[in-house]
Design an enzyme around this catalytic site. Sequence first.
Site, PDB file in Angstrom:
ATOM      1  N   ARG A  57       0.832  -1.213   0.000  1.00 29.50           N
ATOM      2  CA  ARG A  57       0.000   0.000   0.000  1.00 29.50           C
ATOM      3  C   ARG A  57       0.864   1.259   0.000  1.00 29.50           C
ATOM      4  O   ARG A  57       0.534   2.259  -0.619  1.00 29.50           O
ATOM      5  CB  ARG A  57      -0.941  -0.006   1.208  1.00 29.50           C
ATOM      6  CG  ARG A  57      -1.987  -1.113   1.106  1.00 29.50           C
ATOM      7  CD  ARG A  57      -3.014  -1.015   2.197  1.00 29.50           C
ATOM      8  NE  ARG A  57      -3.790   0.214   2.087  1.00 29.50           N
ATOM      9  CZ  ARG A  57      -4.446   0.762   3.107  1.00 29.50           C
ATOM     10  NH1 ARG A  57      -4.425   0.203   4.287  1.00 29.50           N
ATOM     11  NH2 ARG A  57      -5.127   1.868   2.940  1.00 29.50           N
ATOM     12  N   GLN A  89      -9.335   9.727   7.481  1.00 29.16           N
ATOM     13  CA  GLN A  89      -9.150   8.327   7.897  1.00 29.16           C
ATOM     14  C   GLN A  89      -8.142   7.663   6.964  1.00 29.16           C
ATOM     15  O   GLN A  89      -7.771   6.513   7.169  1.00 29.16           O
ATOM     16  CB  GLN A  89     -10.482   7.573   7.799  1.00 29.16           C
ATOM     17  CG  GLN A  89     -11.570   8.141   8.691  1.00 29.16           C
ATOM     18  CD  GLN A  89     -12.939   7.586   8.287  1.00 29.16           C
ATOM     19  OE1 GLN A  89     -13.366   6.558   8.801  1.00 29.16           O
ATOM     20  NE2 GLN A  89     -13.618   8.240   7.375  1.00 29.16           N
ATOM     21  N   HIS A 106      -6.282   7.910  11.579  1.00 26.96           N
ATOM     22  CA  HIS A 106      -5.918   6.486  11.466  1.00 26.96           C
ATOM     23  C   HIS A 106      -4.428   6.304  11.155  1.00 26.96           C
ATOM     24  O   HIS A 106      -4.030   5.254  10.655  1.00 26.96           O
ATOM     25  CB  HIS A 106      -6.778   5.790  10.406  1.00 26.96           C
ATOM     26  CG  HIS A 106      -8.210   5.585  10.819  1.00 26.96           C
ATOM     27  ND1 HIS A 106      -9.191   5.130   9.978  1.00 26.96           N
ATOM     28  CD2 HIS A 106      -8.810   5.759  12.029  1.00 26.96           C
ATOM     29  CE1 HIS A 106     -10.352   5.048  10.642  1.00 26.96           C
ATOM     30  NE2 HIS A 106     -10.138   5.432  11.885  1.00 26.96           N
ATOM     31  N   LEU A 199     -20.548   9.077  -3.563  1.00 31.34           N
ATOM     32  CA  LEU A 199     -21.095   8.488  -4.791  1.00 31.34           C
ATOM     33  C   LEU A 199     -22.469   7.886  -4.554  1.00 31.34           C
ATOM     34  O   LEU A 199     -23.260   7.759  -5.479  1.00 31.34           O
ATOM     35  CB  LEU A 199     -20.201   7.316  -5.244  1.00 31.34           C
ATOM     36  CG  LEU A 199     -19.163   7.497  -6.310  1.00 31.34           C
ATOM     37  CD1 LEU A 199     -18.573   6.145  -6.655  1.00 31.34           C
ATOM     38  CD2 LEU A 199     -19.762   8.150  -7.552  1.00 31.34           C
TER      39      LEU A 199
HETATM   40  P1  OAD Z   1     -15.028   2.560   2.692  1.00 32.03           P
HETATM   41  O1  OAD Z   1     -14.409   1.690   1.668  1.00 32.03           O
HETATM   42  O2  OAD Z   1     -15.759   1.920   3.811  1.00 32.03           O
HETATM   43  O3  OAD Z   1     -16.057   3.543   1.985  1.00 32.03           O
HETATM   44  C1  OAD Z   1     -15.713   4.280   0.850  1.00 32.03           C
HETATM   45  C2  OAD Z   1     -16.852   5.249   0.539  1.00 32.03           C
HETATM   46  O4  OAD Z   1     -16.433   6.071  -0.551  1.00 32.03           O
HETATM   47  C3  OAD Z   1     -18.161   4.591   0.133  1.00 32.03           C
HETATM   48  O5  OAD Z   1     -19.228   5.206   0.851  1.00 32.03           O
HETATM   49  C4  OAD Z   1     -18.269   4.891  -1.377  1.00 32.03           C
HETATM   50  O6  OAD Z   1     -19.626   5.078  -1.793  1.00 32.03           O
HETATM   51  C5  OAD Z   1     -17.501   6.188  -1.474  1.00 32.03           C
HETATM   52  N1  OAD Z   1     -16.875   6.416  -2.799  1.00 32.03           N
HETATM   53  C6  OAD Z   1     -16.225   5.536  -3.591  1.00 32.03           C
HETATM   54  N2  OAD Z   1     -15.724   6.136  -4.682  1.00 32.03           N
HETATM   55  C7  OAD Z   1     -16.040   7.455  -4.569  1.00 32.03           C
HETATM   56  C8  OAD Z   1     -15.799   8.612  -5.379  1.00 32.03           C
HETATM   57  N3  OAD Z   1     -15.118   8.545  -6.512  1.00 32.03           N
HETATM   58  N4  OAD Z   1     -16.288   9.799  -4.953  1.00 32.03           N
HETATM   59  C9  OAD Z   1     -16.992   9.887  -3.784  1.00 32.03           C
HETATM   60  N5  OAD Z   1     -17.241   8.839  -2.979  1.00 32.03           N
HETATM   61  C10 OAD Z   1     -16.784   7.641  -3.359  1.00 32.03           C
HETATM   62  O7  OAD Z   1     -13.869   3.531   3.217  1.00 32.03           O
HETATM   63  P2  OAD Z   1     -13.814   4.443   4.540  1.00 32.03           P
HETATM   64  O8  OAD Z   1     -15.165   4.978   4.872  1.00 32.03           O
HETATM   65  O9  OAD Z   1     -12.705   5.398   4.365  1.00 32.03           O
HETATM   66  O10 OAD Z   1      -9.758   1.884   8.717  1.00 32.03           O
HETATM   67  O11 OAD Z   1     -13.404   3.372   5.610  1.00 32.03           O
HETATM   68  C11 OAD Z   1     -13.208   3.788   6.932  1.00 32.03           C
HETATM   69  C12 OAD Z   1     -12.121   2.999   7.586  1.00 32.03           C
HETATM   70  O12 OAD Z   1     -12.402   1.609   7.445  1.00 32.03           O
HETATM   71  C13 OAD Z   1     -10.748   3.133   6.946  1.00 32.03           C
HETATM   72  O13 OAD Z   1     -10.034   4.235   7.422  1.00 32.03           O
HETATM   73  C14 OAD Z   1     -10.060   1.858   7.321  1.00 32.03           C
HETATM   74  C15 OAD Z   1     -11.206   0.931   6.994  1.00 32.03           C
HETATM   75  O14 OAD Z   1     -11.191  -0.294   7.559  1.00 32.03           O
HETATM   76  C16 OAD Z   1      -8.749   1.135   9.206  1.00 32.03           C
HETATM   77  O15 OAD Z   1      -8.022   0.447   8.502  1.00 32.03           O
HETATM   78  C17 OAD Z   1      -8.590   1.217  10.694  1.00 32.03           C
END
Ligand code: OAD
Length: 229
Positions: A57, A89, A106, A199
């Site tokens: 990564r 995050q 994070h 999105l």
């Molecule tokens: P997620 O993968 O859970 O969610 C990604 C979000 O981004 C979803 O709601 C999608 O709809 C949205 N999305 C995807 N592509 C997009 C785009 N081009 N424009 C706008 N939105 C878009 O990721 P996080 O919410 O960041 O933690 O996850 C939170 C935490 O869970 C991370 O920091 C990580 C993970 O496990 C740890 O590793 C501790």
Amino acid sequence: MKGKLVILTGAGISAESGLGTFRDPGGIWTRYPLEDVATPEGFARNPALVHGFYNARRAQAATAEPNAAHDALARLQRLWRDPVIIVTQNVDGLHEKAGAEVIHMHGTLAGALCAACGARWPAPMEMAPEDTCPYCGLAATRPDVVWFGEMPYAMDEILGHLEECTLFAAIGTSGQVYPAAGFVQEALRNGAETTEINLAQTDTSGAFEHHMTGPASTVVPRWVAALVG
Ligand code: OAD
């Protein structure tokens, strides 16, 4: 509008920079069991596997470039008269590459941490279980990222900002991981306006007053233009 802005970002803001999200179809947690690569227990079981995961990564993040959404937030931070607090995050470093100042709740792939003495230093591109801490000499080094079951960084500072903000926005985050998923409730309790940019619908969409739906690279610049012209 004036006053402090707090902006929470998640993996969706970096999706268009070529970095995968976690929970979307084909996302990181659909390919790797998070218990193995993102928990202290997984690291204790197999540190080589976990280092390998974060080394990959780190290499990917090093070649990624910020997109128009990261650029727009950096511009907002420069032009808004009051503080703009970006809490991410994400561990990819793309906000900084775009010139923004961020709180890494994070942690970051750019950092290494000694699990024995707590020292921090810039991470080399490749970390390995036998690496020793440059401060205490023990082979207890790990990526400076927060794993499930660990306390995110800077929580007191972030909660203080949420108490004072006039607008809270969440960009590209699924609202499935606490405490970040609860920030919208904190902001609402303190009377802030709330905007979600994503999105798609998320688990926390219902809590936000305003929604802007679409890819971050087009929606965030539009939102920033509406705030600062
Ligand atoms: P997620 O993968 O859970 O969610 C990604 C979000 O981004 C979803 O709601 C999608 O709809 C949205 N999305 C995807 N592509 C997009 C785009 N081009 N424009 C706008 N939105 C878009 O990721 P996080 O919410 O960041 O933690 O996850 C939170 C935490 O869970 C991370 O920091 C990580 C993970 O496990 C740890 O590793 C501790």
